[in-house]
Design a protein around this motif. Sequence first.
Motif, PDB file in Angstrom:
ATOM      1  N   PHE A 151      10.939  56.208  27.153  1.00 53.50           N
ATOM      2  CA  PHE A 151       9.994  56.694  27.556  1.00 53.50           C
ATOM      3  C   PHE A 151       9.941  58.072  27.006  1.00 53.50           C
ATOM      4  O   PHE A 151       8.838  58.630  26.590  1.00 53.50           O
ATOM      5  CB  PHE A 151      10.040  56.967  29.099  1.00 53.50           C
ATOM      6  CG  PHE A 151       8.977  57.854  29.884  1.00 53.50           C
ATOM      7  CD1 PHE A 151       7.757  57.142  30.165  1.00 53.50           C
ATOM      8  CD2 PHE A 151       9.019  59.240  30.077  1.00 53.50           C
ATOM      9  CE1 PHE A 151       6.550  57.863  30.653  1.00 53.50           C
ATOM     10  CE2 PHE A 151       7.718  59.834  30.525  1.00 53.50           C
ATOM     11  CZ  PHE A 151       6.576  58.944  30.839  1.00 53.50           C
ATOM     12  N   LYS A 152      10.773  58.934  26.908  1.00 59.56           N
ATOM     13  CA  LYS A 152      10.848  60.398  26.510  1.00 59.56           C
ATOM     14  C   LYS A 152      10.408  60.336  24.774  1.00 59.56           C
ATOM     15  O   LYS A 152       9.913  61.439  24.442  1.00 59.56           O
ATOM     16  CB  LYS A 152      12.095  61.068  26.622  1.00 59.56           C
ATOM     17  CG  LYS A 152      12.391  61.353  27.763  1.00 59.56           C
ATOM     18  CD  LYS A 152      13.924  62.132  28.203  1.00 59.56           C
ATOM     19  CE  LYS A 152      13.889  62.791  29.280  1.00 59.56           C
ATOM     20  NZ  LYS A 152      15.418  63.317  29.437  1.00 59.56           N
ATOM     21  N   GLU A 153      10.838  59.185  24.155  1.00 63.87           N
ATOM     22  CA  GLU A 153      10.488  59.276  22.695  1.00 63.87           C
ATOM     23  C   GLU A 153       9.408  58.693  22.569  1.00 63.87           C
ATOM     24  O   GLU A 153       8.705  59.159  21.561  1.00 63.87           O
ATOM     25  CB  GLU A 153      11.842  57.962  22.129  1.00 63.87           C
ATOM     26  CG  GLU A 153      12.887  58.673  21.783  1.00 63.87           C
ATOM     27  CD  GLU A 153      14.019  57.470  21.324  1.00 63.87           C
ATOM     28  OE1 GLU A 153      13.478  56.303  21.256  1.00 63.87           O
ATOM     29  OE2 GLU A 153      15.038  57.781  21.681  1.00 63.87           O
ATOM     30  N   ASN A 154       8.552  57.993  23.496  1.00 62.78           N
ATOM     31  CA  ASN A 154       7.302  57.769  23.124  1.00 62.78           C
ATOM     32  C   ASN A 154       6.566  57.519  24.479  1.00 62.78           C
ATOM     33  O   ASN A 154       6.231  56.386  25.027  1.00 62.78           O
ATOM     34  CB  ASN A 154       7.470  55.976  22.550  1.00 62.78           C
ATOM     35  CG  ASN A 154       6.005  55.713  22.151  1.00 62.78           C
ATOM     36  OD1 ASN A 154       4.853  56.433  21.941  1.00 62.78           O
ATOM     37  ND2 ASN A 154       5.880  54.645  21.893  1.00 62.78           N
ATOM     38  N   VAL A 205      -3.886  59.883  35.571  1.00 62.83           N
ATOM     39  CA  VAL A 205      -2.990  61.162  34.729  1.00 62.83           C
ATOM     40  C   VAL A 205      -3.324  61.140  33.518  1.00 62.83           C
ATOM     41  O   VAL A 205      -3.038  60.065  32.655  1.00 62.83           O
ATOM     42  CB  VAL A 205      -1.574  61.283  35.361  1.00 62.83           C
ATOM     43  CG1 VAL A 205      -0.873  62.525  34.456  1.00 62.83           C
ATOM     44  CG2 VAL A 205      -1.321  61.543  36.645  1.00 62.83           C
ATOM     45  N   ASP A 206      -3.513  62.144  32.578  1.00 59.44           N
ATOM     46  CA  ASP A 206      -3.575  62.131  31.220  1.00 59.44           C
ATOM     47  C   ASP A 206      -2.392  63.202  30.749  1.00 59.44           C
ATOM     48  O   ASP A 206      -2.344  64.262  31.457  1.00 59.44           O
ATOM     49  CB  ASP A 206      -4.805  62.964  30.608  1.00 59.44           C
ATOM     50  CG  ASP A 206      -6.083  61.531  30.708  1.00 59.44           C
ATOM     51  OD1 ASP A 206      -5.687  60.689  30.425  1.00 59.44           O
ATOM     52  OD2 ASP A 206      -7.022  62.186  30.963  1.00 59.44           O
ATOM     53  N   ILE A 207      -1.732  62.886  29.750  1.00 55.57           N
ATOM     54  CA  ILE A 207      -0.693  63.864  29.140  1.00 55.57           C
ATOM     55  C   ILE A 207      -1.296  64.308  27.900  1.00 55.57           C
ATOM     56  O   ILE A 207      -1.646  63.835  27.149  1.00 55.57           O
ATOM     57  CB  ILE A 207       0.644  63.157  28.938  1.00 55.57           C
ATOM     58  CG1 ILE A 207       1.337  62.319  30.064  1.00 55.57           C
ATOM     59  CG2 ILE A 207       1.804  64.126  28.193  1.00 55.57           C
ATOM     60  CD1 ILE A 207       2.460  61.544  29.827  1.00 55.57           C
ATOM     61  N   VAL A 208      -1.117  65.752  27.866  1.00 48.42           N
ATOM     62  CA  VAL A 208      -1.432  66.518  26.742  1.00 48.42           C
ATOM     63  C   VAL A 208      -0.249  67.283  26.213  1.00 48.42           C
ATOM     64  O   VAL A 208       0.542  67.845  26.849  1.00 48.42           O
ATOM     65  CB  VAL A 208      -2.602  67.601  27.216  1.00 48.42           C
ATOM     66  CG1 VAL A 208      -3.047  68.270  26.156  1.00 48.42           C
ATOM     67  CG2 VAL A 208      -3.683  67.149  28.082  1.00 48.42           C
ATOM     68  N   VAL A 209      -0.043  66.991  24.936  1.00 46.76           N
ATOM     69  CA  VAL A 209       0.994  67.408  24.150  1.00 46.76           C
ATOM     70  C   VAL A 209       0.549  68.684  23.348  1.00 46.76           C
ATOM     71  O   VAL A 209      -0.145  68.520  22.621  1.00 46.76           O
ATOM     72  CB  VAL A 209       1.730  66.374  23.004  1.00 46.76           C
ATOM     73  CG1 VAL A 209       2.777  66.907  22.404  1.00 46.76           C
ATOM     74  CG2 VAL A 209       2.223  65.124  24.130  1.00 46.76           C
ATOM     75  N   ILE A 210       1.269  69.851  23.550  1.00 45.62           N
ATOM     76  CA  ILE A 210       0.840  70.916  22.786  1.00 45.62           C
ATOM     77  C   ILE A 210       1.919  71.566  22.067  1.00 45.62           C
ATOM     78  O   ILE A 210       3.179  71.246  22.119  1.00 45.62           O
ATOM     79  CB  ILE A 210       0.417  72.053  23.834  1.00 45.62           C
ATOM     80  CG1 ILE A 210       1.503  72.260  24.817  1.00 45.62           C
ATOM     81  CG2 ILE A 210      -0.924  71.801  24.371  1.00 45.62           C
ATOM     82  CD1 ILE A 210       1.226  73.348  25.623  1.00 45.62           C
TER      83      ILE A 210
END
Length: 96
Positions: free
Chosen positions: A74-77, A91-96
């Motif tokens: 999960f952490k890797e992808n 829920v949306d995850i936004v990677v910054i």
Amino acid sequence: MKAKTINAILCKKFDQFLASVEDEAVKKVLAENTIITGGSIVSMLLNQNVNDYDLYMRTEEAAWVGANYYVRQFKENPPMTFKDSNGKRIVDIVVI
């Protein structure tokens, strides 16, 4: 459904599960320590649709090995969106 047919289906599903595990050491632990049980067996005996397959680990160690493997995966992808059981985005995850 007959017991022999149920066993064949469960074996196939278990093989598919193991095929999804990329780490050979984890795969070995899970292969040797997992039990399939629960409502899927009852559903098949009653010729009903199966909702899911319940996998139980025989040992606490095996449970930890499996849990840690999937947390790493999960952490890797991580998924970018989580949806509820109706497919509605929650829920949306936004990677910054």
